[in-house]
Design a protein around this motif. Structure first.
Motif, mmCIF file in Angstrom:
data_model
loop_
_atom_site.group_PDB
_atom_site.id
_atom_site.type_symbol
_atom_site.label_atom_id
_atom_site.label_comp_id
_atom_site.label_asym_id
_atom_site.label_seq_id
_atom_site.Cartn_x
_atom_site.Cartn_y
_atom_site.Cartn_z
ATOM 1 N N LEU A 86 -8.663 73.468 -50.611
ATOM 2 C CA LEU A 86 -9.670 74.474 -50.974
ATOM 3 C C LEU A 86 -10.948 73.840 -51.512
ATOM 4 C CD1 LEU A 86 -7.398 77.120 -52.768
ATOM 5 C CD2 LEU A 86 -8.263 77.195 -50.427
ATOM 6 N N ASP A 87 -11.087 72.534 -51.364
ATOM 7 C CA ASP A 87 -12.262 71.852 -51.911
ATOM 8 C C ASP A 87 -13.552 72.326 -51.252
ATOM 9 O OD1 ASP A 87 -10.586 70.480 -53.552
ATOM 10 O OD2 ASP A 87 -10.500 68.682 -52.292
ATOM 11 N N ASN A 88 -13.511 72.613 -49.970
ATOM 12 C CA ASN A 88 -14.732 73.052 -49.288
ATOM 13 C C ASN A 88 -15.206 74.405 -49.815
ATOM 14 O OD1 ASN A 88 -14.714 70.777 -47.559
ATOM 15 N ND2 ASN A 88 -13.229 71.790 -46.226
ATOM 16 N N ILE A 89 -14.261 75.320 -50.074
ATOM 17 C CA ILE A 89 -14.631 76.635 -50.598
ATOM 18 C C ILE A 89 -15.202 76.507 -52.003
ATOM 19 C CG2 ILE A 89 -13.730 78.909 -51.229
ATOM 20 C CD1 ILE A 89 -11.714 78.630 -48.997
ATOM 21 N N ILE A 90 -14.645 75.611 -52.809
ATOM 22 C CA ILE A 90 -15.168 75.412 -54.166
ATOM 23 C C ILE A 90 -16.518 74.718 -54.115
ATOM 24 C CG2 ILE A 90 -14.708 74.282 -56.385
ATOM 25 C CD1 ILE A 90 -11.723 74.594 -55.796
ATOM 26 N N ARG A 91 -16.667 73.749 -53.199
ATOM 27 C CA ARG A 91 -17.889 72.968 -53.129
ATOM 28 C C ARG A 91 -19.071 73.780 -52.621
ATOM 29 N NH1 ARG A 91 -16.086 69.613 -49.870
ATOM 30 N NH2 ARG A 91 -15.049 68.271 -51.408
ATOM 31 N N ILE A 92 -18.812 74.799 -51.773
ATOM 32 C CA ILE A 92 -19.918 75.536 -51.171
ATOM 33 C C ILE A 92 -20.680 76.349 -52.214
ATOM 34 C CG2 ILE A 92 -18.606 77.618 -50.610
ATOM 35 C CD1 ILE A 92 -21.336 75.890 -48.492
ATOM 36 N N PHE A 93 -20.044 76.694 -53.335
ATOM 37 C CA PHE A 93 -20.742 77.457 -54.378
ATOM 38 C C PHE A 93 -21.771 76.610 -55.106
ATOM 39 C CE2 PHE A 93 -17.105 80.225 -53.743
ATOM 40 C CZ PHE A 93 -17.658 81.488 -53.896
ATOM 41 N N ASN A 94 -21.752 75.318 -54.894
ATOM 42 C CA ASN A 94 -22.744 74.430 -55.493
ATOM 43 C C ASN A 94 -23.800 73.983 -54.497
ATOM 44 O OD1 ASN A 94 -21.370 74.460 -58.010
ATOM 45 N ND2 ASN A 94 -19.972 72.860 -57.277
ATOM 46 N N VAL A 95 -23.755 74.528 -53.291
ATOM 47 C CA VAL A 95 -24.723 74.167 -52.256
ATOM 48 C C VAL A 95 -25.824 75.209 -52.223
ATOM 49 C CG1 VAL A 95 -25.085 73.805 -49.788
ATOM 50 C CG2 VAL A 95 -23.004 72.954 -50.887
ATOM 51 N N GLY A 96 -27.061 74.775 -52.448
ATOM 52 C CA GLY A 96 -28.187 75.697 -52.384
ATOM 53 C C GLY A 96 -28.060 76.815 -53.402
ATOM 54 N N ALA A 260 -27.716 80.393 -41.982
ATOM 55 C CA ALA A 260 -28.546 79.833 -40.907
ATOM 56 C C ALA A 260 -29.356 78.631 -41.395
ATOM 57 C CB ALA A 260 -29.475 80.904 -40.351
ATOM 58 N N THR A 261 -29.783 78.654 -42.662
ATOM 59 C CA THR A 261 -30.549 77.523 -43.182
ATOM 60 C C THR A 261 -29.670 76.320 -43.505
ATOM 61 O OG1 THR A 261 -30.354 78.409 -45.436
ATOM 62 C CG2 THR A 261 -32.287 79.074 -44.138
ATOM 63 N N LEU A 262 -28.363 76.546 -43.697
ATOM 64 C CA LEU A 262 -27.481 75.410 -43.990
ATOM 65 C C LEU A 262 -27.375 74.459 -42.809
ATOM 66 C CD1 LEU A 262 -24.518 77.054 -45.962
ATOM 67 C CD2 LEU A 262 -26.422 75.718 -46.868
ATOM 68 N N ASN A 263 -27.585 74.965 -41.601
ATOM 69 C CA ASN A 263 -27.508 74.081 -40.426
ATOM 70 C C ASN A 263 -28.625 73.056 -40.413
ATOM 71 O OD1 ASN A 263 -25.200 75.286 -39.289
ATOM 72 N ND2 ASN A 263 -26.439 76.942 -38.415
ATOM 73 N N THR A 264 -29.743 73.350 -41.084
ATOM 74 C CA THR A 264 -30.862 72.411 -41.109
ATOM 75 C C THR A 264 -30.753 71.412 -42.249
ATOM 76 O OG1 THR A 264 -32.176 73.936 -42.478
ATOM 77 C CG2 THR A 264 -32.346 74.176 -40.087
ATOM 78 N N GLU A 265 -29.778 71.563 -43.114
ATOM 79 C CA GLU A 265 -29.599 70.657 -44.232
ATOM 80 C C GLU A 265 -28.424 69.717 -43.955
ATOM 81 O OE1 GLU A 265 -29.156 72.968 -47.749
ATOM 82 O OE2 GLU A 265 -31.014 74.119 -47.438
ATOM 83 N N THR A 266 -28.278 68.747 -44.821
ATOM 84 C CA THR A 266 -27.191 67.776 -44.676
ATOM 85 C C THR A 266 -25.917 68.345 -45.296
ATOM 86 O OG1 THR A 266 -27.888 66.716 -46.726
ATOM 87 C CG2 THR A 266 -28.789 65.821 -44.670
ATOM 88 N N VAL A 267 -25.372 69.350 -44.644
ATOM 89 C CA VAL A 267 -24.147 69.994 -45.107
ATOM 90 C C VAL A 267 -23.094 69.801 -44.022
ATOM 91 C CG1 VAL A 267 -23.090 72.154 -45.854
ATOM 92 C CG2 VAL A 267 -25.474 71.670 -46.432
ATOM 93 N N SER A 268 -21.899 69.453 -44.417
ATOM 94 C CA SER A 268 -20.841 69.186 -43.448
ATOM 95 C C SER A 268 -20.405 70.475 -42.758
ATOM 96 C CB SER A 268 -19.642 68.534 -44.139
ATOM 97 O OG SER A 268 -19.083 69.422 -45.088
#
Length: 305
Positions: A86-96, A260-268
């Protein structure tokens, strides 16, 4: 004259025997043949539905697997990885501004559902039960707006909203989407089929228009309101074009624009799929809570009189 006697008819010594019909060899009775044909048709139907369901569910399963996979897992999940996390779900709340995007989408969808259903039901009640000059002209004008694509009115709507200072604001995002012609038409058709005796009894009891609307109409049209609530919520939750035009800053973006904007950033890819999975959960919850009302709406619409 001499009378001639007719010869006596020969007496039958044995009764006539009918030759029994011998059933054809290897021929099943008609009932068995119909039952076998019905089973074959059901088997083909079930097989077709299973194949279609697999094609429909496959993208969702891929999103779930990628969202729960480690970041170093393959991009295309040919198989479920050995370990899920579940690390990806937890980590996404800190993205942008992901929590803010999620909150904006919730406000945009929930407020729109409440206001659209309230205004559409009032307009539908007036068009279905009130008689006034130009009623049919108003109705067909509303229906005609369904044929105008949103892209044709996008620029004039943006000019009006921008002139009122609604860019990068929540009210500028919500206000132009509140006039829903399809909701007005569907609720009007539902109210028109209600028995006239209910309204006559309310009029005899001295009930006013607001009391009739709130005490009789709204409880009876609950199934169609619940059905429209699901549709309106999904329309606004998945809306991309209008929020993209109005919300030009991170603080005013909705979840669809943020994804849609996450695709332009360095996000896995795993983090993006985790965000997509989170955006799917509210839609699933709304559908599960209101699905019984959809069945009730379909059932009641097929019973007249």
């Amino acid at each position: 004259m001499t009378s001639t006697s007719l010869p006596d008819a020969p007496q039958l010594t044995e009764p006539l025997r009918r030759t029994p019909k011998v059933p054809a060899q290897h021929q099943a009775p008609p009932r068995a043949r119909r039952k076998s044909a019905r089973r074959r048709s059901q088997l083909w139907l079930v097989s077709t539905l299973v194949v279609v369901s697999l094609f429909t569910i496959a993208p969702l399963l891929a999103v779930i697997v990628l969202a729960l996979s480690p970041e170093d897992a393959p991009t295309i999940p040919y198989a479920v990885p050995a370990s899920l996390t579940l690390d990806n779900i937890i980590r996404i709340f800190n993205v942008g501004e992901f929590p803010l995007w999620l909150w904006n989408s919730f406000l945009y969808s929930s407020i729109s559902v409440v206001v659209v259903l309230l205004t559409a039901s009032m307009a539908a009640y007036a068009l279905a039960r009130k008689r006034f000059p130009g009623r049919n002209a108003v109705l067909w004008t509303i229906v005609a707006t369904l044929m105008v694509p949103m892209q044709a009115t996008l620029i004039p709507t943006f000019i009006l909203v921008a002139g009122m200072g609604g860019v990068n604001t929540m009210w500028g995002l919500i206000l132009p989407t509140l006039a829903n012609a399809q909701a007005v038409f569907l609720i009007r058709q539902f109210i028109r089929d209600l028995p006239d005796e209910l309204f006559d009894a309310a009029r005899i009891d001295g009930a006013g228009e607001w009391r009739t609307f709130a005490g009789i109409v709204l409880p009876l049209i609950r199934p169609v309101l619940a059905t429209l609530a699901i549709f309106v919520f999904l329309w606004h939750w998945n809306d991309l074009l209008w929020p993209l035009v109005v919300g030009q800053s991170d603080a005013a973006r909705t979840l669809t624009v943020g994804l849609a904007t996450l695709n332009t950033e360095t996000v896995s890819t795993a983090n993006i799929m985790a965000a997509a999975l989170i955006s799917f959960i509210p839609c699933l919850v709304i559908f599960v809570l209101l699905q019984r009302h959809i069945v009730a709406s379909i059932t009641s619409s097929g019973v007249k009189g």
